[in-house]
Design a protein around this motif. Sequence first.
Motif, PDB file in Angstrom:
ATOM      1  N   MET A   1       0.666  -1.254   0.157  1.00  0.00           N
ATOM      2  CA  MET A   1      -0.022  -0.353   0.191  1.00  0.00           C
ATOM      3  C   MET A   1       0.753   0.958  -0.077  1.00  0.00           C
ATOM      4  O   MET A   1       1.931   1.267   0.808  1.00  0.00           O
ATOM      5  N   TYR A   2       0.217   2.580  -0.445  1.00  0.00           N
ATOM      6  CA  TYR A   2       0.965   3.180  -1.224  1.00  0.00           C
ATOM      7  C   TYR A   2       1.055   4.583   0.579  1.00  0.00           C
ATOM      8  O   TYR A   2      -0.685   4.657   1.010  1.00  0.00           O
ATOM      9  N   VAL A   3       2.372   4.820   1.603  1.00  0.00           N
ATOM     10  CA  VAL A   3       2.096   5.293   2.021  1.00  0.00           C
ATOM     11  C   VAL A   3       2.417   6.957   1.735  1.00  0.00           C
ATOM     12  O   VAL A   3       1.437   7.326   2.570  1.00  0.00           O
ATOM     13  N   CYS A   4       3.744   7.807   1.294  1.00  0.00           N
ATOM     14  CA  CYS A   4       3.389   8.458   0.535  1.00  0.00           C
ATOM     15  C   CYS A   4       3.050   8.855  -1.483  1.00  0.00           C
ATOM     16  O   CYS A   4       4.403   8.125  -1.684  1.00  0.00           O
ATOM     17  N   ILE A   5       2.031   9.644  -1.334  1.00  0.00           N
ATOM     18  CA  ILE A   5       1.876   9.171  -2.568  1.00  0.00           C
ATOM     19  C   ILE A   5       2.649  10.592  -3.142  1.00  0.00           C
ATOM     20  O   ILE A   5       3.052   9.835  -4.351  1.00  0.00           O
ATOM     21  N   CYS A   6       2.938  11.698  -2.349  1.00  0.00           N
ATOM     22  CA  CYS A   6       4.039  12.425  -3.264  1.00  0.00           C
ATOM     23  C   CYS A   6       5.281  12.035  -3.968  1.00  0.00           C
ATOM     24  O   CYS A   6       5.894  12.565  -5.450  1.00  0.00           O
ATOM     25  N   ALA A   8       5.300   8.127  -4.107  1.00  0.00           N
ATOM     26  CA  ALA A   8       5.447   6.928  -4.630  1.00  0.00           C
ATOM     27  C   ALA A   8       5.920   5.910  -3.434  1.00  0.00           C
ATOM     28  O   ALA A   8       6.752   4.615  -3.850  1.00  0.00           O
ATOM     29  N   LEU A   9       5.990   6.046  -2.543  1.00  0.00           N
ATOM     30  CA  LEU A   9       6.760   5.033  -1.072  1.00  0.00           C
ATOM     31  C   LEU A   9       5.510   4.211  -0.377  1.00  0.00           C
ATOM     32  O   LEU A   9       4.534   5.039  -0.102  1.00  0.00           O
ATOM     33  N   LYS A  10       5.867   3.315  -0.577  1.00  0.00           N
ATOM     34  CA  LYS A  10       5.139   1.560  -0.211  1.00  0.00           C
ATOM     35  C   LYS A  10       5.435   1.547   1.080  1.00  0.00           C
ATOM     36  O   LYS A  10       6.728   2.020   1.581  1.00  0.00           O
ATOM     37  N   LYS A  30      15.467   9.765   3.573  1.00  0.00           N
ATOM     38  CA  LYS A  30      16.603   9.855   3.475  1.00  0.00           C
ATOM     39  C   LYS A  30      17.270   8.024   2.355  1.00  0.00           C
ATOM     40  O   LYS A  30      17.522   8.067   1.790  1.00  0.00           O
ATOM     41  N   ALA A  31      16.859   7.469   3.187  1.00  0.00           N
ATOM     42  CA  ALA A  31      17.585   5.933   3.365  1.00  0.00           C
ATOM     43  C   ALA A  31      16.328   5.801   2.134  1.00  0.00           C
ATOM     44  O   ALA A  31      16.977   5.666   0.862  1.00  0.00           O
ATOM     45  N   CYS A  32      15.198   6.230   1.733  1.00  0.00           N
ATOM     46  CA  CYS A  32      14.258   6.113   0.751  1.00  0.00           C
ATOM     47  C   CYS A  32      14.663   6.843  -1.169  1.00  0.00           C
ATOM     48  O   CYS A  32      14.599   6.384  -1.807  1.00  0.00           O
ATOM     49  N   GLY A  33      15.869   7.343  -0.809  1.00  0.00           N
ATOM     50  CA  GLY A  33      16.455   8.548  -1.506  1.00  0.00           C
ATOM     51  C   GLY A  33      15.374   9.517  -2.436  1.00  0.00           C
ATOM     52  O   GLY A  33      14.744  10.221  -3.312  1.00  0.00           O
ATOM     53  N   ALA A  34      14.539   9.237  -1.109  1.00  0.00           N
ATOM     54  CA  ALA A  34      13.301  10.934  -1.131  1.00  0.00           C
ATOM     55  C   ALA A  34      13.451  12.332   0.264  1.00  0.00           C
ATOM     56  O   ALA A  34      13.702  11.765   0.956  1.00  0.00           O
ATOM     57  N   LYS A  35      12.579  13.171  -0.857  1.00  0.00           N
ATOM     58  CA  LYS A  35      12.298  14.507   0.400  1.00  0.00           C
ATOM     59  C   LYS A  35      10.669  14.482   0.779  1.00  0.00           C
ATOM     60  O   LYS A  35       9.646  13.873  -0.749  1.00  0.00           O
ATOM     61  N   PRO A  36      10.728  14.394   2.246  1.00  0.00           N
ATOM     62  CA  PRO A  36       9.276  14.910   2.467  1.00  0.00           C
ATOM     63  C   PRO A  36       8.538  16.142   1.962  1.00  0.00           C
ATOM     64  O   PRO A  36       8.963  16.666   1.113  1.00  0.00           O
TER      65      PRO A  36
END
Length: 66
Positions: A1-6, A8-10, A30-36
């Motif tokens: 399930m997607y948690v962060c739509i912005c 696309a983090l599951k 950061k570990a996912c290579g994304a920024k909030p």
Amino acid sequence: MYVCICNALKCSQFREAAQGGAQDVTSAFKACGAKPRCGRCFEEAASLIEQSLAPMEPMPHAIAAE
């Protein structure tokens, strides 16, 4: 399930980040290579991280039937 739509983090990605050492939402991103971005996912992401970091409860010992 997607948690962060912005981003696309599951949920699995947040769990993996926690198991890899992320202690909070920011370090998990950061570990996912994304920024909030919008922040709507923070509560759910924090819950997933907390659950992943919680020590597992020991299973009760089985008692043999007589």
